[in-house]
Every structure is written in C-alpha cells, then in structure tokens.
Design a protein around this motif. Structure first.
Motif, PDB file in Angstrom:
ATOM      1  N   LYS A  52      66.653   9.082  18.886  1.00 12.93           N
ATOM      2  CA  LYS A  52      66.039   9.031  17.562  1.00 12.93           C
ATOM      3  C   LYS A  52      64.748   8.244  17.670  1.00 12.93           C
ATOM      4  O   LYS A  52      64.702   7.227  18.364  1.00 12.93           O
ATOM      5  CB  LYS A  52      66.989   8.358  16.571  1.00 12.93           C
ATOM      6  N   VAL A  54      60.920   7.264  15.276  1.00 15.35           N
ATOM      7  CA  VAL A  54      60.092   7.393  14.092  1.00 15.35           C
ATOM      8  C   VAL A  54      58.678   7.641  14.600  1.00 15.35           C
ATOM      9  O   VAL A  54      58.125   6.825  15.350  1.00 15.35           O
ATOM     10  CB  VAL A  54      60.150   6.134  13.205  1.00 15.35           C
ATOM     11  N   ASP A  55      58.107   8.782  14.219  1.00 16.09           N
ATOM     12  CA  ASP A  55      56.772   9.125  14.710  1.00 16.09           C
ATOM     13  C   ASP A  55      55.698   8.306  13.989  1.00 16.09           C
ATOM     14  O   ASP A  55      56.001   7.503  13.100  1.00 16.09           O
ATOM     15  CB  ASP A  55      56.516  10.633  14.636  1.00 16.09           C
ATOM     16  N   ALA A  57      53.603   9.051  11.789  1.00 16.78           N
ATOM     17  CA  ALA A  57      53.517   9.307  10.347  1.00 16.78           C
ATOM     18  C   ALA A  57      54.709   8.750   9.573  1.00 16.78           C
ATOM     19  O   ALA A  57      54.752   8.843   8.352  1.00 16.78           O
ATOM     20  CB  ALA A  57      53.400  10.809  10.102  1.00 16.78           C
ATOM     21  N   GLY A  58      55.693   8.187  10.288  1.00 15.92           N
ATOM     22  CA  GLY A  58      56.864   7.633   9.618  1.00 15.92           C
ATOM     23  C   GLY A  58      58.025   8.592   9.464  1.00 15.92           C
ATOM     24  O   GLY A  58      58.994   8.288   8.776  1.00 15.92           O
ATOM     25  N   ASN A  59      57.944   9.750  10.107  1.00 20.99           N
ATOM     26  CA  ASN A  59      59.018  10.748  10.034  1.00 20.99           C
ATOM     27  C   ASN A  59      60.108  10.454  11.058  1.00 20.99           C
ATOM     28  O   ASN A  59      59.816  10.147  12.219  1.00 20.99           O
ATOM     29  CB  ASN A  59      58.466  12.154  10.305  1.00 20.99           C
ATOM     30  N   ASP A  60      61.372  10.572  10.641  1.00 16.59           N
ATOM     31  CA  ASP A  60      62.495  10.439  11.568  1.00 16.59           C
ATOM     32  C   ASP A  60      62.595  11.715  12.388  1.00 16.59           C
ATOM     33  O   ASP A  60      62.568  12.819  11.839  1.00 16.59           O
ATOM     34  CB  ASP A  60      63.805  10.223  10.805  1.00 16.59           C
ATOM     35  N   ARG A  61      62.728  11.558  13.696  1.00 17.91           N
ATOM     36  CA  ARG A  61      62.816  12.713  14.598  1.00 17.91           C
ATOM     37  C   ARG A  61      64.051  12.574  15.480  1.00 17.91           C
ATOM     38  O   ARG A  61      64.454  11.457  15.810  1.00 17.91           O
ATOM     39  CB  ARG A  61      61.559  12.787  15.467  1.00 17.91           C
TER      40      ARG A  61
END
Length: 140
Positions: A52, A54-55, A57-61
């Motif tokens: 896991k 967080v990119d 931009a703040g997106n969970d991936r």
C-alpha cells in the motif's frame, strides 16, 4: 509537508512502479512495515500480500506482491518481488479460478497431508485471496 520517498517495484519481467510516494507500507515477513522519507535503512524479506502506498496526489494505491525482498533507504524503497501487479492489472476471474483449484487440492481424499502439494496449495490460495481482496477493496 514532508518530502516524498521514491518507490520502485521490480519483478524479473518488468518495472511495475517507479514513482514518488508519501508513505509506503509493505507485507514484511515479520509483519507489515511502513516507510517515510528519512527512514533508517534496512533490508527484509516479504510475504505474499498487498503493498500500500499514498501517491504524490494523496491517493491510496494497492499493488499485489507475491513475496520477495525490500530495501528501505532514507529516500527510496526498492521492492524486488517474485511477482507484482497493480490493482488495475489483476484478472479477478483468473484469481477466483486459482482459488477454486487450490480448494479442490485440499478436498482430494487421497492427498497425503505431508506432501509439498499442501504447501503449494496454501501459497496458491493466499495469492488468489490477496488478489481478490485487493480488487474487492477488502485490504485495510
């Protein structure tokens, strides 16, 4: 805001991820670990599980990891994975079929419980379940 850390995920076939992340969390063999920029260097083996991060931009991936090794440096995390797939690359029908095949191996009445087949079936089942859980959003 703190600086990002570089995340590189590599398999024998390809580079799966090569981008900056705010935080990286991986399935270490001694438990899940997290890495931020400035982390103390370490090397560990990985279990089958979900990577896991967080990119920028703040997106969970989420990324499926099929075991391997991780090296954490103050500014970079390198994952050398036996196999890895981004969430969008996972074939859920294939994962469900693999799960069913693994379950059938357990149900065979003639199977000797001491054989390597049990270990292989468990590993196959864990890989399939992890992929399914990633797709269905059941990874915490």
């Amino acid at each position: 805001m703190s600086a990002n850390i570089r995340l590189v995920v590599v398999t024998p076939e390809k580079i799966v991820i090569d981008e900056d992340a705010r935080i990286v969390m991986a399935p270490g063999s001694l438990g899940e670990f997290g890495v931020l920029n400035g982390h103390t260097p370490f090397l560990t083996s990985l279990n089958i599980g979900a990577l896991k991060f967080v990119d920028e931009a703040g997106n969970d991936r989420l990324v499926f990891i099929g075991g391997g090794f991780a090296e954490a440096l103050p500014d970079k995390v390198t994952i050398l994975a036996e196999s890895a797939e981004r969430r969008r690359e996972i074939d859920v029908a294939r994962a469900k079929a693999a799960y069913e095949r693994a379950m059938q191996r357990f149900e065979q009445p003639t199977m000797n419980q001491d054989t390597i087949d049990i270990l292989r079936a468990k590993a196959s089942m864990l890989r399939a379940l992890t992929r399914i859980n990633i797709i269905e959003g059941r990874v915490v």
